[in-house]
Design an enzyme around this catalytic site. Structure first.
Site, PDB file in Angstrom:
ATOM      1  N   CYS A 170      87.176  -6.846   4.603  1.00 38.45           N
ATOM      2  CA  CYS A 170      86.491  -8.133   4.771  1.00 38.45           C
ATOM      3  C   CYS A 170      85.693  -8.540   3.543  1.00 38.45           C
ATOM      4  O   CYS A 170      85.173  -9.664   3.486  1.00 38.45           O
ATOM      5  CB  CYS A 170      85.558  -8.065   5.977  1.00 38.45           C
ATOM      6  SG  CYS A 170      86.342  -7.412   7.459  1.00 38.45           S
ATOM      7  N   HIS A 310      77.020 -12.354   6.519  1.00 34.39           N
ATOM      8  CA  HIS A 310      78.337 -11.883   6.951  1.00 34.39           C
ATOM      9  C   HIS A 310      78.517 -12.241   8.419  1.00 34.39           C
ATOM     10  O   HIS A 310      79.564 -12.736   8.818  1.00 34.39           O
ATOM     11  CB  HIS A 310      78.455 -10.380   6.710  1.00 34.39           C
ATOM     12  CG  HIS A 310      79.803  -9.822   7.009  1.00 34.39           C
ATOM     13  ND1 HIS A 310      80.951 -10.324   6.444  1.00 34.39           N
ATOM     14  CD2 HIS A 310      80.199  -8.800   7.821  1.00 34.39           C
ATOM     15  CE1 HIS A 310      82.003  -9.642   6.882  1.00 34.39           C
ATOM     16  NE2 HIS A 310      81.572  -8.720   7.723  1.00 34.39           N
ATOM     17  N   GLU A 321      72.911  -5.995   9.659  1.00 34.17           N
ATOM     18  CA  GLU A 321      72.726  -6.930   8.556  1.00 34.17           C
ATOM     19  C   GLU A 321      71.325  -7.519   8.563  1.00 34.17           C
ATOM     20  O   GLU A 321      70.677  -7.633   7.514  1.00 34.17           O
ATOM     21  CB  GLU A 321      73.760  -8.053   8.604  1.00 34.17           C
ATOM     22  CG  GLU A 321      73.632  -9.014   7.422  1.00 34.17           C
ATOM     23  CD  GLU A 321      74.714 -10.069   7.358  1.00 34.17           C
ATOM     24  OE1 GLU A 321      74.827 -10.741   6.316  1.00 34.17           O
ATOM     25  OE2 GLU A 321      75.455 -10.238   8.362  1.00 34.17           O
ATOM     26  N   LYS A 342      80.841 -18.137  10.343  1.00 30.56           N
ATOM     27  CA  LYS A 342      81.878 -17.515  11.165  1.00 30.56           C
ATOM     28  C   LYS A 342      81.744 -17.933  12.623  1.00 30.56           C
ATOM     29  O   LYS A 342      82.683 -17.756  13.404  1.00 30.56           O
ATOM     30  CB  LYS A 342      81.827 -15.993  11.041  1.00 30.56           C
ATOM     31  CG  LYS A 342      82.287 -15.440   9.706  1.00 30.56           C
ATOM     32  CD  LYS A 342      82.322 -13.914   9.731  1.00 30.56           C
ATOM     33  CE  LYS A 342      82.758 -13.337   8.384  1.00 30.56           C
ATOM     34  NZ  LYS A 342      81.725 -13.496   7.338  1.00 30.56           N
ATOM     35  N   HIS A 347      86.422 -15.059  11.896  1.00 29.77           N
ATOM     36  CA  HIS A 347      86.401 -14.142  10.755  1.00 29.77           C
ATOM     37  C   HIS A 347      87.740 -14.170  10.040  1.00 29.77           C
ATOM     38  O   HIS A 347      88.735 -13.629  10.530  1.00 29.77           O
ATOM     39  CB  HIS A 347      86.083 -12.729  11.240  1.00 29.77           C
ATOM     40  CG  HIS A 347      85.727 -11.778  10.149  1.00 29.77           C
ATOM     41  ND1 HIS A 347      85.886 -12.068   8.803  1.00 29.77           N
ATOM     42  CD2 HIS A 347      85.211 -10.514  10.187  1.00 29.77           C
ATOM     43  CE1 HIS A 347      85.495 -11.037   8.079  1.00 29.77           C
ATOM     44  NE2 HIS A 347      85.076 -10.091   8.900  1.00 29.77           N
ATOM     45  N   PHE A 405      85.250  -3.303   6.960  1.00 28.31           N
ATOM     46  CA  PHE A 405      85.699  -1.999   7.442  1.00 28.31           C
ATOM     47  C   PHE A 405      85.914  -1.077   6.242  1.00 28.31           C
ATOM     48  O   PHE A 405      86.337  -1.512   5.167  1.00 28.31           O
ATOM     49  CB  PHE A 405      87.006  -2.140   8.215  1.00 28.31           C
ATOM     50  CG  PHE A 405      86.837  -2.627   9.634  1.00 28.31           C
ATOM     51  CD1 PHE A 405      85.599  -2.917  10.173  1.00 28.31           C
ATOM     52  CD2 PHE A 405      87.954  -2.790  10.446  1.00 28.31           C
ATOM     53  CE1 PHE A 405      85.459  -3.372  11.480  1.00 28.31           C
ATOM     54  CE2 PHE A 405      87.833  -3.234  11.761  1.00 28.31           C
ATOM     55  CZ  PHE A 405      86.585  -3.524  12.270  1.00 28.31           C
TER      56      PHE A 405
END
Length: 419
Positions: A170, A310, A321, A342, A347, A405
């Site tokens: 990502c 994010h 986060e 998002k 995403h 990830f």
């Protein structure tokens, strides 16, 4: 705000951008949807999801490849490459960057993707299993390569500088932009077409991510499924799209009379070295990436005016986060707007960071911060998540976060251009 000369030498600016997203087929369409709080998420139509853990997706709607490319090109291009190709064309037109024999070797391309041409790979495997080797196109090795998007862009526009693909889950889009900026800083190129693209709507990918319990199952109300920083979040929504920027050295852009949209002032990347899917419990890598990007830009945390988070809408990521932002920004975390687009796009994996960097640049130019929709019960009442409606703010400095990830962390800092 004084200009900072980076350690690598030349300053890097943005002169063009292009986007293909679930909420629009251009940057302007995407921006209009985001500031209006319109979601691009719905029930997936491109595959049979009846037996999958979830049927939610942020699909690109109304995209007609033949408007952007020839039939011959289309035959050898996976959808992820088609999106990148279209976005790159918009970005180059916006930048008014002409590439010819004299400057081609100084113009490169770096386009990232988390997963690359998954749809084509799945189709190729199905074809050879069902009909045998003769059913496989001679274009298969090209179509099924993760550098196919950047290769098509290089071929079309004659980009003879370094052309590369990058994959860091990502964080791919943000990493591509940051590394492209380094090419420019250190004199490897004068301009780079850079960004990310993704299209992983296959039954394998949807099943795997769903079985990992990473995807939202709020199937009864798709537009409310992605809800970053909301107490009732239950996972992210898989989406497709592309974001591409034209980066140039400031000297190069000024010399040719280009319109400078923003400066790409800082970048840093780290790894958690902790877990394949879960963030580090103390946000070690995320905090280091944010601090590193600020240091690279020569900017203090107190100077940041907006954070495009994010913000995936997963239980662990959002809290981790936020904890990391608080650790880096202290009291400033309660004074500046923090939002996740998002919530509307879903995403876009390897495209997400590139599109969100474009959003950051638009915030600087427009003075409007897009909302985090579906944020009805924020996980921290003291923080301004720009809940549900856009807000007007004077913004000179933007931070954009991407965490993926595998523990990949990438952060860019954009600044209003000042010679």
């Amino acid at each position: 705000m004084s200009a900072h000369k980076p350690s690598g030498g030349r300053r890097v600016v943005i002169t063009g951008w292009g986007a293909i997203t679930p909420v629009g087929l251009t940057v302007d369409e995407t921006w209009d949807a985001l500031i209006s709080g319109r979601s691009g998420i719905g029930a997936i139509t491109s595959l049979d999801a009846s037996d999958l853990p979830t049927n939610l997706a942020g699909e690109v709607k109304g995209f007609e490849p033949r408007k952007y490319m020839s039939h011959k090109q289309l035959r050898r291009m996976d959808p992820y490459a088609q999106y990148a190709y279209a976005a790159a064309g918009e970005a180059l037109r916006a930048a008014k960057l002409d590439v010819d024999e004299e400057n081609a070797a100084r113009v490169g391309a770096l386009i990232g993707s988390g997963y690359g041409p998954m749809q084509s790979i799945v189709e190729h495997i199905g074809a050879i299993n069902e009909r045998g080797p003769r059913a496989i196109s001679p274009f298969a090795p090209i179509t099924g390569a993760i550098d196919s998007a950047v290769g098509e862009v290089s071929l079309e526009y004659g980009l003879a500088g370094p052309t590369r693909a990058m994959s860091s889950a990502c964080a791919s889009g943000t990493d591509s932009i940051g590394e492209a900026a380094r090419w420019i800083r250190y004199g490897i190129a004068d301009a780079v077409v850079s960004g990310g693209a993704e299209h992983i709507f296959t039954r394998v990918d949807m099943a795997g991510s769903g079985n990992a319990k990473a995807l939202s199952r709020r199937t009864g109300s798709p537009t409310e499924a992605s809800r970053p920083f909301d107490e009732d979040r239950d996972g992210f929504v898989m989406s497709a799209g592309s974001g591409v920027l034209v980066l140039e050295s400031a000297e190069h852009a000024v010399a040719r009379g280009a319109t400078i949209l923003a400066e790409l002032a800082g970048y840093a990347a780290t790894s958690d070295a902790h877990h394949w899917t879960a963030p580090h419990p103390e946000g070690r890598g995320a905090r280091a990436a944010m601090r590193g990007a600020l240091a690279d830009a020569g900017i203090e945390a107190s100077e940041v005016d907006y954070i495009n988070a994010h913000g995936t809408s997963t239980v662990y990521n959002d809290q981790s986060e936020l904890d990391s932002i608080r650790a880096v920004f202290g009291a400033r975390a309660e004074q500046i707007p923090i939002s996740s687009t998002k919530s509307m796009t879903g995403h876009m994996i390897g495209a997400a960071g590139a599109v969100e960097a474009i959003v950051g640049g638009l915030v600087i130019n427009k003075g409007i911060v897009p909302p985090t929709i579906n944020c009805h019960k924020p996980i921290d009442e003291a923080v301004n998540f720009v809940a549900n409606e856009a807000q007007r703010h004077d913004v000179d400095v933007v931070m954009s976060n991407s965490f993926g990830f595998g523990g990949h962390n990438a952060v860019v800092v954009l600044r209003r251009w000042a010679p």
